[in-house]
Design a protein around this motif. Sequence first.
Motif, PDB file in Angstrom:
ATOM      1  N   TYR A  80     -23.111 116.599  71.468  1.00  0.00           N
ATOM      2  CA  TYR A  80     -23.380 116.149  70.105  1.00  0.00           C
ATOM      3  C   TYR A  80     -23.662 114.647  70.144  1.00  0.00           C
ATOM      4  O   TYR A  80     -22.857 113.876  70.662  1.00  0.00           O
ATOM      5  CB  TYR A  80     -22.172 116.400  69.199  1.00  0.00           C
ATOM      6  CG  TYR A  80     -21.841 117.854  69.027  1.00  0.00           C
ATOM      7  CD1 TYR A  80     -22.315 118.573  67.943  1.00  0.00           C
ATOM      8  CD2 TYR A  80     -21.044 118.515  69.954  1.00  0.00           C
ATOM      9  CE1 TYR A  80     -22.007 119.917  67.781  1.00  0.00           C
ATOM     10  CE2 TYR A  80     -20.741 119.862  69.798  1.00  0.00           C
ATOM     11  CZ  TYR A  80     -21.218 120.550  68.715  1.00  0.00           C
ATOM     12  OH  TYR A  80     -20.924 121.878  68.557  1.00  0.00           O
ATOM     13  N   ARG A  82     -24.290 111.342  67.785  1.00  0.00           N
ATOM     14  CA  ARG A  82     -23.965 110.917  66.422  1.00  0.00           C
ATOM     15  C   ARG A  82     -24.469 109.505  66.149  1.00  0.00           C
ATOM     16  O   ARG A  82     -24.534 108.688  67.044  1.00  0.00           O
ATOM     17  CB  ARG A  82     -22.444 110.897  66.220  1.00  0.00           C
ATOM     18  CG  ARG A  82     -21.760 112.221  66.302  1.00  0.00           C
ATOM     19  CD  ARG A  82     -20.262 112.079  66.042  1.00  0.00           C
ATOM     20  NE  ARG A  82     -19.961 111.243  64.895  1.00  0.00           N
ATOM     21  CZ  ARG A  82     -19.850 111.674  63.635  1.00  0.00           C
ATOM     22  NH1 ARG A  82     -19.984 112.948  63.362  1.00  0.00           N
ATOM     23  NH2 ARG A  82     -19.586 110.840  62.658  1.00  0.00           N
ATOM     24  N   LYS A  86     -22.974 110.666  61.011  1.00  0.00           N
ATOM     25  CA  LYS A  86     -23.074 112.118  61.165  1.00  0.00           C
ATOM     26  C   LYS A  86     -23.653 112.488  62.522  1.00  0.00           C
ATOM     27  O   LYS A  86     -24.217 111.652  63.228  1.00  0.00           O
ATOM     28  CB  LYS A  86     -23.947 112.698  60.065  1.00  0.00           C
ATOM     29  CG  LYS A  86     -25.384 112.211  60.141  1.00  0.00           C
ATOM     30  CD  LYS A  86     -26.242 112.733  59.013  1.00  0.00           C
ATOM     31  CE  LYS A  86     -27.660 112.282  59.238  1.00  0.00           C
ATOM     32  NZ  LYS A  86     -28.315 111.600  58.284  1.00  0.00           N
ATOM     33  N   VAL A  87     -23.565 113.777  62.855  1.00  0.00           N
ATOM     34  CA  VAL A  87     -24.237 114.323  64.038  1.00  0.00           C
ATOM     35  C   VAL A  87     -25.723 114.387  63.743  1.00  0.00           C
ATOM     36  O   VAL A  87     -26.145 114.910  62.710  1.00  0.00           O
ATOM     37  CB  VAL A  87     -23.691 115.729  64.373  1.00  0.00           C
ATOM     38  CG1 VAL A  87     -24.529 116.386  65.454  1.00  0.00           C
ATOM     39  CG2 VAL A  87     -22.224 115.669  64.784  1.00  0.00           C
TER      40      VAL A  87
END
Length: 94
Positions: A80, A82, A86-87
């Motif tokens: 992930y 970021r 947010k991602v």
Amino acid sequence: MPIIPDTDTAFITFNDDYKISGNLGCNLFFGNFTFEKKRMRIDFLGSTRKLCINMDVEDRFSRALRDDITNYYIENNKLYLRNKDKVVCKFEGN
């Protein structure tokens, strides 16, 4: 400029020499990255310039790579990326 009918699978590769490369869904791209203690920075340098029928994935992925990625985490064989809020990208490993 010809329009390419098919798109490829978008992916990113992180190399040992701190270079990134991959496919945005239509065009190939390249750049650099740095990371330290879960902090990451991606410097998107450029890409090829083909025009494909569906540029949606291409546009979203390209924007995400330029979206000031600041950190990352790995969970359940997924990476992930970021920004501060947010991602912006999620990748599954093979």
